[in-house]
Design an enzyme around this catalytic site. Structure first.
Site, PDB file in Angstrom:
ATOM      1  N   GLU B 153       0.863  -1.186   0.000  1.00  0.00           N
ATOM      2  CA  GLU B 153       0.000   0.000   0.000  1.00  0.00           C
ATOM      3  C   GLU B 153       0.896   1.231   0.000  1.00  0.00           C
ATOM      4  O   GLU B 153       1.825   1.335   0.802  1.00  0.00           O
ATOM      5  CB  GLU B 153      -0.903  -0.005   1.250  1.00  0.00           C
ATOM      6  CG  GLU B 153      -1.709   1.268   1.441  1.00  0.00           C
ATOM      7  CD  GLU B 153      -2.575   1.220   2.705  1.00  0.00           C
ATOM      8  OE1 GLU B 153      -3.063   0.125   3.077  1.00  0.00           O
ATOM      9  OE2 GLU B 153      -2.752   2.288   3.327  1.00  0.00           O
ATOM     10  N   GLU B 158      -2.217  11.090   3.424  1.00  0.00           N
ATOM     11  CA  GLU B 158      -3.227  10.850   4.449  1.00  0.00           C
ATOM     12  C   GLU B 158      -3.176  12.049   5.386  1.00  0.00           C
ATOM     13  O   GLU B 158      -2.143  12.729   5.486  1.00  0.00           O
ATOM     14  CB  GLU B 158      -2.908   9.609   5.269  1.00  0.00           C
ATOM     15  CG  GLU B 158      -3.263   8.308   4.623  1.00  0.00           C
ATOM     16  CD  GLU B 158      -3.045   7.176   5.623  1.00  0.00           C
ATOM     17  OE1 GLU B 158      -4.033   6.600   6.075  1.00  0.00           O
ATOM     18  OE2 GLU B 158      -1.869   6.892   5.951  1.00  0.00           O
TER      19      GLU B 158
END
Lengths: 461, 274
Positions: B153, B158
């Site tokens: 990932e 974020e």
């Protein structure tokens, strides 16, 4: 070598002086700027910063504040300690005061006042802010209900418009009462102005964010109200901030109809016509507006014709008025009626807005109206009534007379003009005696009847 | 005397240059010149209120297992209340509070566009508020056969809504996933990521992945920097979503302003031309 060096140094000094002088010689008058104030971020780090003074608010415990060398944020040398009194402390009812400087400071490069705070117990502090200088306090800014506990936490108070804070003297103020009747202690430390850059989405309102309409006349003035501000803080949470009128830049869409000054005072200067009053802060348009519909020249109520000797005047420019305690008692909790009384060319007018009921009291002293026969009253409904409005009047006797009531109506066709009432006192059913009259109460049950002007309120024979 | 003067002038000139240059170019980075060729993009130019182009994007719907593996609170929808074009060249993903529940949206390019190596970037204006968790990220296309975290990932961006000045770039893979990723944060000085658009990017080659904010390199991860296998040698697909609550961000509070909108100007993918 040494001598030579000195000579060169002298030349250098001379050169600097020459440069300085030549600059000051070339300076022209229009280049002179207003006095600029020092940029100094520190208010209280480990001690009072330069020029900082303290004064306690009236009625507060004068000794509530002290410098504490035991407790301090991040083990620094000292903090500010505030001892909130118990309820009924003879020394004062609360802790409150102002930290101010005698010379203004330029805060325009900062965007927040920040400090750390902790308390001896969890508590909610009533008010913390800045901009109170014990004088005009033009740019007073504060937050309410600041929750504190026994750990240090950072408090951030946004500067609503830094550009306006070029000569601020009010560095910090506070006000806090007992919690559940009991006193406690809180500490504040590392008080300073900062440029955070992480306060976002300023939102401002006037008229509580509503687009209000108001019809009025030349010469009438009114005040823009319902001011508020919200900022999104560096933790993503919205914070309401109390800010003073002076932060707002007011504007009118037509200054030949209505003007507005920097304090939000609106004056109708022409008409008939319409002017919309809006406001902004730091270029950010405030939500809400006030649209003035000027009807032109004010038409006064008919001039009374009774002889002064035959009159007990409660409110009139035609007679000397008796002592009146108030023209609006703001009776809690059910009264919604506000007052927006005004004056045009020396003619004073009562203006009741958001009307449901309102009382006038004249109990000091009460009035012996035993010999009077009528109540006179001129009423003007500024809105356009769509149906006849019910209008109830009550007279209250503080002696043995009790309360008498009289119900009449204001015809829809008579809105926006003066209507004169001459009501026999004998028509106030229930009023058995009027030797100690003390109150006159107006009320309505008609929802469309939202306000009225009143003039020439008097008892006569 | 003459000589001394001369030297001091030179010194003065040098020091002033130094001061000048350090002020002006505080954050200049010397990175290798690389040539990029655009291979895929979505500019979100469709008409106002329309859904994302279905040739590029899939919806992932519902609450997922255990809140998409992170105890997230929102239910994802394909309702235009939650995801739509704004008509000005932007995609909006909107997190909405309905009483005590939340809706939002999550889209992926799985099976429609997958990329191995290159530069992947998006220009985004972020939402804000405690418990708001937007992300621009990638998952290994082999996720269905090897599952997570073996698929790998790449979290290009974020962000926690309660820290609107900080973003995070992370890699999750076998042996370094969940609460223990390879990660680094980037903070703005005197600014927030929700008040304007910022460019979030990774540049990915065989031996490393570089993380950028506004073309500033804030993290470089070499293949031997990760504690487990380097699994970034296969195609990945793109994801965009706004989660509400979850292990990474904590939970929204009564003070979290809703609705919250993530606005995406574009997503662009480039191959390196050597």
């Amino acid at each position: 070598m040494k001598t030579k060096r000195n000579i060169t140094l002298n030349w250098l000094i001379l050169a600097i002086f020459t440069a300085a002088f030549s600059i000051s010689c070339e300076r022209e008058l229009d280049e002179l700027k207003p006095v600029s104030y020092p940029i100094m971020p520190e208010v209280f780090i480990d001690d009072f910063s330069s020029g900082l003074n303290y004064a306690a608010f009236g009625g507060s415990v004068p000794t509530a504040f002290d410098v504490d060398k035991e407790v301090a944020y991040d083990n620094s040398e000292a903090s500010m300690r505030f001892d909130v009194p118990d309820a009924n402390d003879p020394a004062g009812a609360y802790a409150g005061g102002v930290f101010f400087t005698s010379v203004g400071r330029d805060l325009s490069v900062f965007d927040a006042l920040t400090f750390y705070i902790k308390a001896s117990q969890p508590a909610t502090i009533d008010v913390l802010g800045f901009g109170n200088d014990l004088g005009e306090s033009k740019f007073q800014t504060s937050i309410n209900g600041v929750t504190v506990n026994t750990s240090w936490k950072k408090v951030i108070i946004p500067l609503p418009d830094p550009k306006k804070l070029t000569a601020e003297r009010g560095m910090l103020f506070y006000s806090e009462g007992p919690e559940n009747g009991l006193g406690y202690t809180f500490w504040i430390d590392e008080v300073k102005f900062e440029k955070l850059g992480t306060i976002a989405y300023p939102r401002f309102t006037i008229q509580n964010g509503n687009n209000d309409n108001q019809s009025s006349f030349v010469g009438v003035s009114m005040q823009i109200s319902g001011l508020s501000s919200i900022f999104n803080m560096p933790n993503g949470i919205d914070q309401s901030v109390n800010i003073s009128t002076a932060y707002f830049d007011f504007a009118t869409s037509d200054e030949t109809i209505a003007t507005v000054d920097e304090n939000g005072k609106v004056v109708i200067v022409g008409g008939p016509g319409t002017a919309k009053i809006t406001a902004s802060i730091n270029g950010e348009e405030a939500l809400g507006s006030l649209t003035i519909q000027s009807k032109g020249a004010f038409i006064s109520a008919p001039t009374p014709i009774s002889l002064p000797a035959d009159v007990i005047s409660i409110f009139s420019d035609a007679y000397p008025n008796i002592a009146v305690n108030y023209y609006n008692g703001y009776w809690a909790p059910y009264q919604t009626t506000q007052s927006a009384d005004f004056e045009v060319n020396g003619d004073h007018i009562l203006y009741y807005t958001n009307f449901n009921f309102v009382g006038i009291e004249f109990s000091s002293p009460t009035q012996d109206a035993s010999s009077m026969t009528h109540l006179h009253l001129d009423v003007y409904v500024p809105s356009n009534l769509t149906s006849d409005a019910q209008f109830k009047l009550e007279l209250v006797d503080f002696g043995t007379g009790g309360t008498g009531s009289y119900v009449t109506s204001i015809p829809a066709a008579s809105s926006q003009q003066w209507v004169s009432f001459d009501i026999p006192l004998s028509s106030f059913s229930g009023l058995t005696n009027r030797a100690k009259l003390a109150q006159l109460i107006f009320s309505t049950t008609s929802t469309g009847f939202t306000g009225f002007y009143a003039d020439n309120i008097y008892l006569y024979r | 005397m003459n000589k001394i003067t001369k030297i001091s002038i030179v010194v003065f000139a040098l020091s002033s240059m130094f001061v000048f240059s350090s002020c002006e170019r505080d954050d200049e980075q010397n990175l290798d010149e690389r040539n990029w060729q655009l291979v895929w993009s979505d500019e979100f130019d469709e008409s106002k209120g329309s859904l994302p182009d279905s040739t590029n994007w899939n919806f992932e719907l519902g609450n997922g297992d255990n809140g998409w593996g992170n105890a997230e609170l929102q239910s994802y929808t394909n309702d235009t209340a939650n995801i739509r074009m704004d008509g000005n060249g932007h995609l909006q993903i909107v997190a909405i509070k309905n009483g005590t529940s939340y809706t939002s949206a999550r889209i992926t390019t799985k099976g429609k566009f997958e990329q191995k190596l290159g530069r992947i970037e998006a220009s985004i204006k972020l939402p804000y508020g405690p418990g708001i968790w937007p992300a621009f990220w990638m998952l290994g296309s082999n996720i269905d056969s090897v599952s997570w975290p073996a698929c790998g990932e790449i979290d290009i961006m974020e962000y926690r809504g309660q820290q609107p000045d900080i973003v995070h770039g992370s890699l999750h893979g076998p042996g370094y996933s969940g609460g223990n990723p390879v990660t680094k944060s980037y903070g703005l000085t005197q600014g927030r990521f929700d008040t304007d658009f910022h460019l979030f990017a990774v540049e990915w080659d065989e031996e490393k992945i570089d993380f950028f904010v506004d073309d500033y390199l804030f993290q470089r991860v070499y293949s031997d920097d990760v504690s487990g296998d380097w699994v970034y040698n296969q195609p990945f697909y793109l994801l965009l979503n706004v989660a509400v609550g979850g292990n990474f961000v904590g939970f929204p509070t009564s003070d979290t302003p809703f609705p919250q909108t993530m606005t995406v100007d574009y997503v662009r993918v480039y191959n390196e031309i050597r």
